[in-house]
Design a protein around this motif. Sequence first.
Motif, PDB file in Angstrom:
ATOM      1  N   PRO A   1      55.981  38.145 -25.842  1.00 49.54           N
ATOM      2  CA  PRO A   1      54.601  37.800 -25.486  1.00 49.54           C
ATOM      3  C   PRO A   1      53.974  38.894 -24.626  1.00 49.54           C
ATOM      4  O   PRO A   1      54.646  39.500 -23.794  1.00 49.54           O
ATOM      5  CB  PRO A   1      54.743  36.495 -24.691  1.00 49.54           C
ATOM      6  N   GLY A   2      52.698  39.135 -24.851  1.00 49.77           N
ATOM      7  CA  GLY A   2      51.992  40.192 -24.130  1.00 49.77           C
ATOM      8  C   GLY A   2      51.592  41.286 -25.095  1.00 49.77           C
ATOM      9  O   GLY A   2      52.153  41.409 -26.178  1.00 49.77           O
ATOM     10  N   GLY A   3      50.616  42.084 -24.720  1.00 51.49           N
ATOM     11  CA  GLY A   3      50.161  43.162 -25.598  1.00 51.49           C
ATOM     12  C   GLY A   3      49.283  42.613 -26.717  1.00 51.49           C
ATOM     13  O   GLY A   3      48.938  41.436 -26.738  1.00 51.49           O
TER      14      GLY A   3
ATOM     15  N   GLU B   1      48.168  44.201 -32.778  1.00 48.10           N
ATOM     16  CA  GLU B   1      48.163  45.527 -33.422  1.00 48.10           C
ATOM     17  C   GLU B   1      49.319  46.405 -32.947  1.00 48.10           C
ATOM     18  O   GLU B   1      49.652  47.400 -33.583  1.00 48.10           O
ATOM     19  CB  GLU B   1      46.837  46.256 -33.159  1.00 48.10           C
ATOM     20  N   ASN B   2      49.934  46.061 -31.798  1.00 50.56           N
ATOM     21  CA  ASN B   2      51.047  46.872 -31.278  1.00 50.56           C
ATOM     22  C   ASN B   2      52.372  46.556 -31.961  1.00 50.56           C
ATOM     23  O   ASN B   2      53.392  47.165 -31.645  1.00 50.56           O
ATOM     24  CB  ASN B   2      51.232  46.648 -29.764  1.00 50.56           C
ATOM     25  N   SER B   3      52.390  45.556 -32.843  1.00 52.87           N
ATOM     26  CA  SER B   3      53.631  45.189 -33.537  1.00 52.87           C
ATOM     27  C   SER B   3      54.089  46.353 -34.423  1.00 52.87           C
ATOM     28  O   SER B   3      53.243  47.066 -34.979  1.00 52.87           O
ATOM     29  CB  SER B   3      53.403  43.959 -34.411  1.00 52.87           C
ATOM     30  N   GLU B   4      55.410  46.519 -34.541  1.00 53.21           N
ATOM     31  CA  GLU B   4      55.909  47.631 -35.367  1.00 53.21           C
ATOM     32  C   GLU B   4      57.315  47.331 -35.883  1.00 53.21           C
ATOM     33  O   GLU B   4      58.003  46.439 -35.377  1.00 53.21           O
ATOM     34  CB  GLU B   4      55.936  48.928 -34.549  1.00 53.21           C
TER      35      GLU B   4
ATOM     36  N   LYS C   1      61.420  48.932 -19.962  1.00 54.00           N
ATOM     37  CA  LYS C   1      61.042  47.613 -19.457  1.00 54.00           C
ATOM     38  C   LYS C   1      59.759  47.188 -20.150  1.00 54.00           C
ATOM     39  O   LYS C   1      58.775  47.925 -20.162  1.00 54.00           O
ATOM     40  CB  LYS C   1      60.830  47.697 -17.947  1.00 54.00           C
ATOM     41  N   ILE C   2      59.795  45.998 -20.759  1.00 49.78           N
ATOM     42  CA  ILE C   2      58.577  45.435 -21.362  1.00 49.78           C
ATOM     43  C   ILE C   2      58.346  44.112 -20.658  1.00 49.78           C
ATOM     44  O   ILE C   2      59.206  43.226 -20.716  1.00 49.78           O
ATOM     45  CB  ILE C   2      58.726  45.216 -22.882  1.00 49.78           C
ATOM     46  N   GLY C   3      57.199  43.976 -20.004  1.00 48.57           N
ATOM     47  CA  GLY C   3      56.964  42.752 -19.230  1.00 48.57           C
ATOM     48  C   GLY C   3      57.939  42.713 -18.064  1.00 48.57           C
ATOM     49  O   GLY C   3      58.056  43.671 -17.292  1.00 48.57           O
ATOM     50  N   ASP C   4      58.691  41.625 -17.962  1.00 55.90           N
ATOM     51  CA  ASP C   4      59.639  41.482 -16.849  1.00 55.90           C
ATOM     52  C   ASP C   4      61.072  41.817 -17.248  1.00 55.90           C
ATOM     53  O   ASP C   4      61.973  41.752 -16.429  1.00 55.90           O
ATOM     54  CB  ASP C   4      59.635  40.012 -16.341  1.00 55.90           C
ATOM     55  N   GLU C   5      61.291  42.104 -18.533  1.00 53.86           N
ATOM     56  CA  GLU C   5      62.677  42.248 -18.989  1.00 53.86           C
ATOM     57  C   GLU C   5      62.973  43.655 -19.469  1.00 53.86           C
ATOM     58  O   GLU C   5      62.082  44.390 -19.881  1.00 53.86           O
ATOM     59  CB  GLU C   5      62.950  41.256 -20.128  1.00 53.86           C
TER      60      GLU C   5
ATOM     61  N   PRO D   1      49.453  37.360 -27.923  1.00 54.16           N
ATOM     62  CA  PRO D   1      49.016  36.732 -26.675  1.00 54.16           C
ATOM     63  C   PRO D   1      49.903  35.597 -26.158  1.00 54.16           C
ATOM     64  O   PRO D   1      50.059  35.439 -24.972  1.00 54.16           O
ATOM     65  CB  PRO D   1      47.614  36.224 -26.991  1.00 54.16           C
ATOM     66  N   SER D   2      50.481  34.788 -27.071  1.00 51.36           N
ATOM     67  CA  SER D   2      51.255  33.644 -26.569  1.00 51.36           C
ATOM     68  C   SER D   2      52.422  33.333 -27.492  1.00 51.36           C
ATOM     69  O   SER D   2      52.468  33.800 -28.633  1.00 51.36           O
ATOM     70  CB  SER D   2      50.356  32.404 -26.464  1.00 51.36           C
ATOM     71  N   LYS D   3      53.339  32.509 -26.984  1.00 50.15           N
ATOM     72  CA  LYS D   3      54.547  32.165 -27.748  1.00 50.15           C
ATOM     73  C   LYS D   3      54.198  31.464 -29.048  1.00 50.15           C
ATOM     74  O   LYS D   3      54.778  31.732 -30.089  1.00 50.15           O
ATOM     75  CB  LYS D   3      55.419  31.235 -26.906  1.00 50.15           C
ATOM     76  N   ASP D   4      53.249  30.497 -28.985  1.00 53.03           N
ATOM     77  CA  ASP D   4      52.890  29.719 -30.188  1.00 53.03           C
ATOM     78  C   ASP D   4      52.355  30.626 -31.288  1.00 53.03           C
ATOM     79  O   ASP D   4      52.698  30.466 -32.456  1.00 53.03           O
ATOM     80  CB  ASP D   4      51.831  28.655 -29.839  1.00 53.03           C
ATOM     81  N   ILE D   5      51.497  31.571 -30.897  1.00 55.53           N
ATOM     82  CA  ILE D   5      50.911  32.477 -31.897  1.00 55.53           C
ATOM     83  C   ILE D   5      52.015  33.368 -32.483  1.00 55.53           C
ATOM     84  O   ILE D   5      52.071  33.596 -33.687  1.00 55.53           O
ATOM     85  CB  ILE D   5      49.778  33.322 -31.260  1.00 55.53           C
ATOM     86  N   LEU D   6      52.931  33.843 -31.620  1.00 54.58           N
ATOM     87  CA  LEU D   6      54.023  34.694 -32.112  1.00 54.58           C
ATOM     88  C   LEU D   6      54.926  33.937 -33.081  1.00 54.58           C
ATOM     89  O   LEU D   6      55.386  34.495 -34.074  1.00 54.58           O
ATOM     90  CB  LEU D   6      54.853  35.217 -30.939  1.00 54.58           C
TER      91      LEU D   6
END
Length: 550
Positions: A207-209, A212-215, A356-360, A381-386
């Motif tokens: 989640p985050g980003g 369009e950043n998916s690859e 590091k991406i986000g907190d992990e 944006p969110s877990k549900d959308i992902l």
Amino acid sequence: MQAPVVVMKTDTGSGERQFGRKAQLSNITAAKTVADIIRSCLGPKAMLKMLLDPMGGIVLTNDGHAILREIEVAHPAAKSMIELSRTQDEEVGDGTTTVIILAGEILAQALPQLERNIHPVVIIQAFKRALTDALAIIDEIAKPVDINDDKEMYGLISASIGTKFVSRWSELMCNLALKAVRTVSLNVGGSQQEIDIKRYARVEKIPGGEIENSEVLDGVMLNKDITHPRMRRRIENPRILLLDCPLEYKKGESQTNIEISKEEDWNRILQIEEEQIKAMCDAIIALKPDLVITEKGVSDLAQHFMVKANITALRRVRKTDNNRIARATGATIVNSVFSASSSDIGTGCGLFNISKIGDEYFTFLTKCKDPKACTILLRGPSKDILNEIERNLHDAMGVARNVIWTPRLCPGGGATEMAVAVGLERRAKSVEGVAQWPYRAVAEAMEVIPRTLIQNSGNSPIRVLTQLRAKHAEGENAKISSSWGIDGETGKVIDMADPKGPHVWEPLAVKAQSIKTAVESACLLLRVDDIVAAKSAKQVSGPIGGGVDE
């Protein structure tokens, strides 16, 4: 909040039985009910279903398989219908909604045949004959496709996800799906290809980003960090050793008990432990790896030896991830450090780095020379959308895989089903005796797909379906007019072969599989003439075995 429960109780719960016509009616009603639940999920103008799980989470989707997976039903026939969508999903990855709607409609059309007192065996024989003819018609209208032409492949994959949530990022998703499938495809020999998406194309959702950043990474990504802070976090062209054994002190087989009377004995035990771990680490260091990845633990002492030898270690990596790394880097997973040799070292990876991406922290093994495994990194944006994007991407990869396996296409938008319906109607005249009725019933049932597409787009089914039927009936040869179908957006009749139109084409494998599965399951349910519910253990009175003397 409870999971959605669609209760279709029969009076079998009390240990009674249903037989003959009553059982068949009960099965048909159950199948129709399941089909009605997801009928509105077909086509680009499909409605969404909101599912609440027992933990209070929500799922918003119009993917037939995802919806039916969450539904609880009590009726055995309904359970078998839900199993259909799972079969379809595992077999070809797309067409899960179509297969349920078709099976429900074929069973609904079988009802009048039963009322005419036609024996179920006669109906089943007619259905099987209709299935053979339907597959012949589909084969006739299919056209070949060039799987190396990216534009043609994009058009094809976008047809499968055009009805889904991700349709606005259609080009990006097509690109991801095609790249992932091409990466994991492996020539087994001759023209035979192995494309195992489930095992070797892993989807990682962060989640985050922006979407369009998916690859698709040319390698593998793990949700892991190094075990010791002084180990290297970036290595170019690393030599990788994969292990399936712990780098810890090996205790005795039955967790041996030791009694100690002197202090020196305790020191000796620690010394033995240290010697054993040192021997393991020396065996590893002799192979000169830069990176050691194990599925088990790494003790503090082993970490100390590793840091001294400038080796980076990752521990407790999942077995599935380890298999992917082995396939991407050319390494072999070793069961014992003492049996490892330099040929087991993987050198196919160009870059190892941790970022590091986000907190992990995530480990990236990328720039692989010939990766036959990959990770698809999804951002959003969110877990549900992902979760919804992942479901849609699974369908897109399924389509790409099917086309590479069987490079032939059928027109979409209900055109294939209508061509089959008209073709079967023509051939029905040559069927002798009462079998002609159930044979025609399959032809009528096929029209449910274009009809549902028209209904879901908000148009008038009767008028548009008549126009479509007329278009298909014009050409005597199935090939001539078979590309006329329904534009799911407007609900109008259009020619799918027209390059200026929506140009919706679907893989032959998906179409053939959905018709096969639907007809076979209808035959299976028609063959049932008795539903008996077994008594629960509580109802059986008396001692075990019913108190009968041996």
